[in-house]
Enzyme design. Structure first.
Site, PDB file in Angstrom:
ATOM      1  N   LYS A  18      30.745  43.589  37.589  1.00  0.00           N
ATOM      2  CA  LYS A  18      31.490  44.227  38.681  1.00  0.00           C
ATOM      3  C   LYS A  18      31.697  43.256  39.829  1.00  0.00           C
ATOM      4  O   LYS A  18      32.763  43.213  40.432  1.00  0.00           O
ATOM      5  CB  LYS A  18      30.686  45.397  39.228  1.00  0.00           C
ATOM      6  CG  LYS A  18      30.822  46.665  38.461  1.00  0.00           C
ATOM      7  CD  LYS A  18      30.145  47.717  39.285  1.00  0.00           C
ATOM      8  CE  LYS A  18      30.068  49.021  38.551  1.00  0.00           C
ATOM      9  NZ  LYS A  18      29.348  50.004  39.362  1.00  0.00           N
ATOM     10  N   ASP A  75      31.144  53.082  42.849  1.00  0.00           N
ATOM     11  CA  ASP A  75      30.504  53.830  41.779  1.00  0.00           C
ATOM     12  C   ASP A  75      31.605  54.225  40.812  1.00  0.00           C
ATOM     13  O   ASP A  75      32.745  54.486  41.219  1.00  0.00           O
ATOM     14  CB  ASP A  75      29.770  55.061  42.297  1.00  0.00           C
ATOM     15  CG  ASP A  75      28.825  55.595  41.233  1.00  0.00           C
ATOM     16  OD1 ASP A  75      28.028  54.793  40.696  1.00  0.00           O
ATOM     17  OD2 ASP A  75      28.880  56.795  40.899  1.00  0.00           O
ATOM     18  N   PHE A 158      32.233  44.693  30.237  1.00  0.00           N
ATOM     19  CA  PHE A 158      30.854  45.194  30.205  1.00  0.00           C
ATOM     20  C   PHE A 158      30.900  46.690  29.896  1.00  0.00           C
ATOM     21  O   PHE A 158      31.978  47.264  29.715  1.00  0.00           O
ATOM     22  CB  PHE A 158      30.144  44.928  31.541  1.00  0.00           C
ATOM     23  CG  PHE A 158      30.709  45.699  32.704  1.00  0.00           C
ATOM     24  CD1 PHE A 158      31.798  45.216  33.402  1.00  0.00           C
ATOM     25  CD2 PHE A 158      30.176  46.923  33.088  1.00  0.00           C
ATOM     26  CE1 PHE A 158      32.341  45.931  34.463  1.00  0.00           C
ATOM     27  CE2 PHE A 158      30.704  47.648  34.149  1.00  0.00           C
ATOM     28  CZ  PHE A 158      31.793  47.142  34.838  1.00  0.00           C
ATOM     29  N   GLY A 159      29.735  47.306  29.868  1.00  0.00           N
ATOM     30  CA  GLY A 159      29.650  48.767  29.735  1.00  0.00           C
ATOM     31  C   GLY A 159      30.388  49.284  28.505  1.00  0.00           C
ATOM     32  O   GLY A 159      30.202  48.794  27.391  1.00  0.00           O
ATOM     33  N   TYR A 160      31.259  50.264  28.708  1.00  0.00           N
ATOM     34  CA  TYR A 160      31.954  50.935  27.613  1.00  0.00           C
ATOM     35  C   TYR A 160      33.276  50.259  27.253  1.00  0.00           C
ATOM     36  O   TYR A 160      34.071  50.816  26.491  1.00  0.00           O
ATOM     37  CB  TYR A 160      32.203  52.405  27.986  1.00  0.00           C
ATOM     38  CG  TYR A 160      30.922  53.178  28.245  1.00  0.00           C
ATOM     39  CD1 TYR A 160      30.193  53.740  27.193  1.00  0.00           C
ATOM     40  CD2 TYR A 160      30.424  53.314  29.535  1.00  0.00           C
ATOM     41  CE1 TYR A 160      29.015  54.423  27.431  1.00  0.00           C
ATOM     42  CE2 TYR A 160      29.245  54.001  29.785  1.00  0.00           C
ATOM     43  CZ  TYR A 160      28.546  54.551  28.733  1.00  0.00           C
ATOM     44  OH  TYR A 160      27.373  55.222  28.969  1.00  0.00           O
ATOM     45  N   ASP A 161      33.528  49.075  27.790  1.00  0.00           N
ATOM     46  CA  ASP A 161      34.802  48.397  27.509  1.00  0.00           C
ATOM     47  C   ASP A 161      35.115  48.289  26.012  1.00  0.00           C
ATOM     48  O   ASP A 161      36.269  48.472  25.616  1.00  0.00           O
ATOM     49  CB  ASP A 161      34.826  46.997  28.147  1.00  0.00           C
ATOM     50  CG  ASP A 161      35.120  47.048  29.643  1.00  0.00           C
ATOM     51  OD1 ASP A 161      35.604  48.089  30.113  1.00  0.00           O
ATOM     52  OD2 ASP A 161      34.865  46.052  30.337  1.00  0.00           O
ATOM     53  N   LYS A 186      42.572  43.091  32.351  1.00  0.00           N
ATOM     54  CA  LYS A 186      41.745  44.268  32.671  1.00  0.00           C
ATOM     55  C   LYS A 186      41.943  44.678  34.128  1.00  0.00           C
ATOM     56  O   LYS A 186      42.158  45.853  34.423  1.00  0.00           O
ATOM     57  CB  LYS A 186      40.262  43.980  32.390  1.00  0.00           C
ATOM     58  CG  LYS A 186      39.390  45.188  32.755  1.00  0.00           C
ATOM     59  CD  LYS A 186      37.904  45.028  32.498  1.00  0.00           C
ATOM     60  CE  LYS A 186      37.165  46.245  33.061  1.00  0.00           C
ATOM     61  NZ  LYS A 186      35.714  46.157  32.988  1.00  0.00           N
ATOM     62  N   HIS A 191      40.529  51.004  36.483  1.00  0.00           N
ATOM     63  CA  HIS A 191      40.189  51.878  37.602  1.00  0.00           C
ATOM     64  C   HIS A 191      39.752  51.054  38.817  1.00  0.00           C
ATOM     65  O   HIS A 191      40.252  51.230  39.914  1.00  0.00           O
ATOM     66  CB  HIS A 191      39.088  52.829  37.147  1.00  0.00           C
ATOM     67  CG  HIS A 191      37.928  52.156  36.445  1.00  0.00           C
ATOM     68  ND1 HIS A 191      38.103  51.179  35.491  1.00  0.00           N
ATOM     69  CD2 HIS A 191      36.583  52.278  36.591  1.00  0.00           C
ATOM     70  CE1 HIS A 191      36.922  50.756  35.066  1.00  0.00           C
ATOM     71  NE2 HIS A 191      35.988  51.407  35.722  1.00  0.00           N
ATOM     72  N   ARG A 192      38.835  50.086  38.580  1.00  0.00           N
ATOM     73  CA  ARG A 192      38.333  49.300  39.713  1.00  0.00           C
ATOM     74  C   ARG A 192      39.421  48.366  40.253  1.00  0.00           C
ATOM     75  O   ARG A 192      39.558  48.196  41.452  1.00  0.00           O
ATOM     76  CB  ARG A 192      37.097  48.495  39.298  1.00  0.00           C
ATOM     77  CG  ARG A 192      36.198  48.160  40.469  1.00  0.00           C
ATOM     78  CD  ARG A 192      34.833  47.647  40.053  1.00  0.00           C
ATOM     79  NE  ARG A 192      34.740  47.389  38.641  1.00  0.00           N
ATOM     80  CZ  ARG A 192      34.296  48.289  37.747  1.00  0.00           C
ATOM     81  NH1 ARG A 192      33.841  49.441  38.138  1.00  0.00           N
ATOM     82  NH2 ARG A 192      34.290  48.010  36.465  1.00  0.00           N
TER      83      ARG A 192
HETATM   84  P1  IMP Z   1      27.499  52.327  38.291  1.00  0.00           P
HETATM   85  O1  IMP Z   1      27.048  50.915  38.270  1.00  0.00           O
HETATM   86  O2  IMP Z   1      26.510  53.299  38.767  1.00  0.00           O
HETATM   87  O3  IMP Z   1      28.851  52.499  38.930  1.00  0.00           O
HETATM   88  O4  IMP Z   1      27.639  52.696  36.766  1.00  0.00           O
HETATM   89  C1  IMP Z   1      28.825  52.825  36.176  1.00  0.00           C
HETATM   90  C2  IMP Z   1      28.645  52.746  34.693  1.00  0.00           C
HETATM   91  O5  IMP Z   1      29.886  53.206  34.151  1.00  0.00           O
HETATM   92  C3  IMP Z   1      28.447  51.331  34.198  1.00  0.00           C
HETATM   93  O6  IMP Z   1      27.116  51.006  33.999  1.00  0.00           O
HETATM   94  C4  IMP Z   1      29.204  51.362  32.882  1.00  0.00           C
HETATM   95  O7  IMP Z   1      28.391  51.900  31.885  1.00  0.00           O
HETATM   96  C5  IMP Z   1      30.331  52.335  33.175  1.00  0.00           C
HETATM   97  N1  IMP Z   1      31.498  51.591  33.687  1.00  0.00           N
HETATM   98  C6  IMP Z   1      32.000  51.571  34.952  1.00  0.00           C
HETATM   99  N2  IMP Z   1      33.061  50.752  35.039  1.00  0.00           N
HETATM  100  C7  IMP Z   1      33.216  50.234  33.813  1.00  0.00           C
HETATM  101  C8  IMP Z   1      34.150  49.294  33.284  1.00  0.00           C
HETATM  102  O8  IMP Z   1      35.031  48.730  33.960  1.00  0.00           O
HETATM  103  N3  IMP Z   1      34.000  49.023  31.991  1.00  0.00           N
HETATM  104  C9  IMP Z   1      33.047  49.586  31.206  1.00  0.00           C
HETATM  105  N4  IMP Z   1      32.146  50.429  31.649  1.00  0.00           N
HETATM  106  C10 IMP Z   1      32.230  50.772  32.958  1.00  0.00           C
END
Ligand code: IMP
Length: 220
Positions: A18, A75, A158-161, A186, A191-192
């Site tokens: 992020k 968030d 990262f995450g669910y990408d 991306k 969204h971000r």
């Molecule tokens: P946060 O850090 O509390 O905002 O957690 C958001 C969570 O949502 C992350 O740990 C990811 O699992 C998921 N997430 C948020 N933005 C993304 C993204 O851009 N790609 C993939 N997963 C995301």
């Protein structure tokens, strides 16, 4: 004559993925972007709010209290329609602590086992909170629609990408998951990325200021 220092903005995230996205989106603005590391280890509080905005504000407030500098916190989460909007604000904790991103992706696919493509609709949502010493609060919110894949594809992001096929600006599903896009691709649709462009526009136009102002909310 003394050179004017650029106003500082602390990015309140412990997530390197992020932070990179946020830094890239603010390049060229008259802002010195600082990470939490440059504050000597400010700890982020537990995100126990019920909405993205609440969680972003909890993080931003804690860092502003510790640093006394303007703070940007975000968030975000993934909302899957077939799971009634889950994992949503619990996206980072889906399946419990200790899972890797890829394990969380696999768990999501298991929960959607047998769900046909048209019912695999989902969206990422992000809220950015900008807090400025003196009390100004700005919120920027955006999302990207898409569909959950049937298996993991790609190694970027990262995450669910790896399990999210986004829709482009024309509403059509892309043939690549978010994890198969370049960081620039991306950013353009995420969204971000969209929420950051709202922030960037507000800072560039003076609608948001790092040295005071009132408050505002922008969505798209
Ligand atoms: P946060 O850090 O509390 O905002 O957690 C958001 C969570 O949502 C992350 O740990 C990811 O699992 C998921 N997430 C948020 N933005 C993304 C993204 O851009 N790609 C993939 N997963 C995301």
């Amino acid at each position: 004559m003394q050179a004017r220092r650029r106003p500082a903005l602390v990015v309140a995230t412990g997530n390197p993925g992020k932070r990179k996205e946020i830094e890239a989106a603010l390049v060229g603005l008259d802002v010195e972007v600082l990470g939490l590391d440059s504050l000597g280890g400010v700890a982020l509080p537990e995100e126990n709010g019920g909405t993205y905005a609440h969680n972003a504000l909890i993080k931003a407030r804690a860092v502003l209290d510790a640093a006394g500098l303007p703070v940007l916190a975000d968030d975000s989460g993934l909302e899957v329609d077939a799971l009634n909007g889950e994992p949503g604000v619990y996206s980072a904790r889906f399946g419990g602590p200790g899972l890797s991103d890829r394990q969380r992706c696999r768990l999501l696919l298991e929960r959607l086992d047998g769900v046909p493509d048209p019912q695999r609709s989902a969206r990422f949502r992000a809220v950015l909170a900008l807090l400025v010493p003196g009390g100004a609060v700005y919120l920027f919110e955006a999302g990207v629609e898409g569909r959950i894949a049937r298996d993991l594809r790609g190694s970027g992001g990262f995450g669910y990408d790896p399990v999210f096929y986004p829709r482009g600006d024309d509403g059509r599903l892309l043939s690549k998951t978010m994890a198969q896009l370049t960081p620039e691709e991306k950013n353009r649709i995420s969204h971000r990325g969209r929420a950051l462009r709202l922030l960037r526009r507000a800072l560039a136009s003076g609608a948001a200021a790092l040295d005071g102002g009132n408050c505002c909310q922008a969505r798209n």
